[in-house]
Design a protein around this motif. Structure first.
Motif, mmCIF file in Angstrom:
data_model
loop_
_atom_site.group_PDB
_atom_site.id
_atom_site.type_symbol
_atom_site.label_atom_id
_atom_site.label_comp_id
_atom_site.label_asym_id
_atom_site.label_seq_id
_atom_site.Cartn_x
_atom_site.Cartn_y
_atom_site.Cartn_z
ATOM 1 N N GLN A 213 0.828 -1.200 0.000
ATOM 2 C CA GLN A 213 0.000 0.000 0.000
ATOM 3 C C GLN A 213 0.872 1.263 0.000
ATOM 4 N N ILE A 214 1.989 1.202 0.699
ATOM 5 C CA ILE A 214 2.919 2.337 0.721
ATOM 6 C C ILE A 214 3.511 2.556 -0.669
ATOM 7 N N VAL A 215 3.848 1.458 -1.348
ATOM 8 C CA VAL A 215 4.389 1.557 -2.709
ATOM 9 C C VAL A 215 3.368 2.180 -3.653
ATOM 10 N N ILE A 216 2.114 1.726 -3.575
ATOM 11 C CA ILE A 216 1.060 2.269 -4.440
ATOM 12 C C ILE A 216 0.847 3.755 -4.140
ATOM 13 N N SER A 217 0.909 4.127 -2.867
ATOM 14 C CA SER A 217 0.776 5.534 -2.493
ATOM 15 C C SER A 217 1.911 6.360 -3.097
ATOM 16 N N PHE A 218 3.102 5.805 -3.078
ATOM 17 C CA PHE A 218 4.245 6.491 -3.688
ATOM 18 C C PHE A 218 4.035 6.648 -5.192
ATOM 19 N N CYS A 219 3.503 5.597 -5.836
ATOM 20 C CA CYS A 219 3.222 5.665 -7.277
ATOM 21 C C CYS A 219 2.202 6.758 -7.580
ATOM 22 N N ALA A 220 1.175 6.867 -6.730
ATOM 23 C CA ALA A 220 0.153 7.899 -6.926
ATOM 24 C C ALA A 220 0.761 9.286 -6.790
ATOM 25 N N LEU A 221 1.613 9.467 -5.778
ATOM 26 C CA LEU A 221 2.274 10.753 -5.584
ATOM 27 C C LEU A 221 3.200 11.070 -6.759
ATOM 28 N N ARG A 222 3.893 10.064 -7.231
ATOM 29 C CA ARG A 222 4.801 10.251 -8.372
ATOM 30 C C ARG A 222 4.013 10.610 -9.638
ATOM 31 N N ALA A 223 2.861 9.960 -9.826
ATOM 32 C CA ALA A 223 2.020 10.262 -10.991
ATOM 33 C C ALA A 223 1.496 11.692 -10.924
ATOM 34 N N LEU A 224 1.082 12.120 -9.738
ATOM 35 C CA LEU A 224 0.610 13.498 -9.570
ATOM 36 C C LEU A 224 1.720 14.495 -9.873
ATOM 37 N N THR A 225 2.906 14.199 -9.384
ATOM 38 C CA THR A 225 4.043 15.094 -9.600
ATOM 39 C C THR A 225 4.389 15.198 -11.079
ATOM 40 N N ARG A 226 4.446 14.056 -11.750
ATOM 41 C CA ARG A 226 4.752 14.060 -13.189
ATOM 42 C C ARG A 226 3.675 14.806 -13.980
ATOM 43 N N SER A 227 2.424 14.687 -13.553
ATOM 44 C CA SER A 227 1.339 15.381 -14.251
ATOM 45 C C SER A 227 1.440 16.891 -14.055
ATOM 46 N N ILE A 228 1.805 17.307 -12.853
ATOM 47 C CA ILE A 228 1.922 18.742 -12.558
ATOM 48 C C ILE A 228 3.015 19.386 -13.406
ATOM 49 N N VAL A 229 4.142 18.678 -13.569
ATOM 50 C CA VAL A 229 5.256 19.228 -14.362
ATOM 51 C C VAL A 229 5.106 18.875 -15.844
ATOM 52 N N ARG A 230 3.971 18.200 -16.172
ATOM 53 C CA ARG A 230 3.634 17.848 -17.562
ATOM 54 C C ARG A 230 4.695 16.953 -18.192
ATOM 55 N N ASN A 231 5.140 15.978 -17.439
ATOM 56 C CA ASN A 231 6.078 14.975 -17.944
ATOM 57 C C ASN A 231 5.284 13.728 -18.305
ATOM 58 N N TYR A 232 5.043 13.528 -19.596
ATOM 59 C CA TYR A 232 4.231 12.413 -20.053
ATOM 60 C C TYR A 232 5.049 11.420 -20.875
#
Length: 255
Positions: A213-232
């Motif tokens: 669950q901690i890993v999935i939470s990290f993935c969600a945070l990483r996805a949000l961060t990449r989306s904010i900086v528009r890294n697709y």
């Protein structure tokens, strides 16, 4: 058709990923299909060429182009039939490392966020909008629940009784999820004639539940961060073709 992770015991997180696939293809995707919501995923998808032409094909800019195509089909009212049978399931393998798994799940979550951000789902009815949002934002919601629970551990002594009791709600949700997943785990092993591995699988799942669950939470945070900086950029998932080797061995044995 379904997708099976055949080497789920090769990595500590494999049993959790295998269960997610099992619940998705055995239950959740069929429920969505009954509600008229097409949420495509995996490689066992068959779509008439005429429909692909109407929808202008796959969206190459979306990191989950299959899910995006499913939403487009839902908006147009197309119906899909879901077949969940172990005999026809596509064999897939667990990512080769935790780092590779994190990249895979980050891409999936970020692709879901792209679909939500596009706003196309607003063309659906209100009920279907809620159902789609609950699907695509589930990893984010689960991460919030986990953070909420961790926060409550440190703050419950300083909060009023009612708020303290409410703050432990995520814990009960997580415990309920564990019970449901353990029942599904036994059912999955039974359907694949691997029931003798149940003690090992239960121990692997129980020990790895919170870290997963901690890993999935990290993935969600990483996805949000990449989306904010528009890294697709597309982060590829490394495969060792374990499932193909297994298939070749089975074929040679049959011959």
């Amino acid at each position: 058709t379904g997708v099976n992770l055949i080497n789920w015991n090769s990595r500590w997180f494999g049993i959790h990923a295998a269960l997610e696939y099992y619940f998705w293809f055995k239950s959740r995707i069929q429920w969505y299909a009954e509600k008229g919501i097409v949420t495509l995923g995996g490689v066992g998808i068959f779509i008439p060429k005429e429909i692909l032409i109407i929808l202008d094909g796959w969206d190459e800019k979306c990191l989950t182009e299959d899910a995006k195509l499913g939403v487009d089909c839902t908006i147009r009212g197309y119906k899909f039939k879901v077949i969940s049978d172990e005999k026809y399931a596509t064999s897939e393998e667990v990512p080769t490392s935790l780092f590779c798994f994190v990249k895979q799940r980050t891409r999936w979550i970020q692709g879901y966020l792209q679909i939500v951000g596009s706003g196309n789902w607003l063309k659906l009815s209100f009920i279907k909008q809620i159902q789609l949002l609950s699907l695509f934002l589930f990893p984010i919601i689960q991460s919030i629940l986990l953070l909420w629970f961790v926060f409550s551990l440190f703050m419950f002594r300083h909060l009023p009784m009612l708020i303290s009791m409410i703050s432990f709600l995520p814990l009960f949700i997580l415990l309920f999820q564990i019970v449901i997943h353990l029942a599904g785990l036994i059912e999955m092993l039974k359907s694949r004639k691997q029931l003798k591995m149940a003690p090992f699988a239960i121990a692997q799942y129980s020990i790895g539940y919170l870290p997963y669950q901690i890993v999935i939470s990290f993935c969600a945070l990483r996805a949000l961060t990449r989306s904010i900086v528009r890294n697709y950029t597309w982060e590829k998932t490394t495969h060792l073709n374990v499932h193909r080797n297994g298939a070749q061995q089975i074929i040679s044995q049959d011959i």
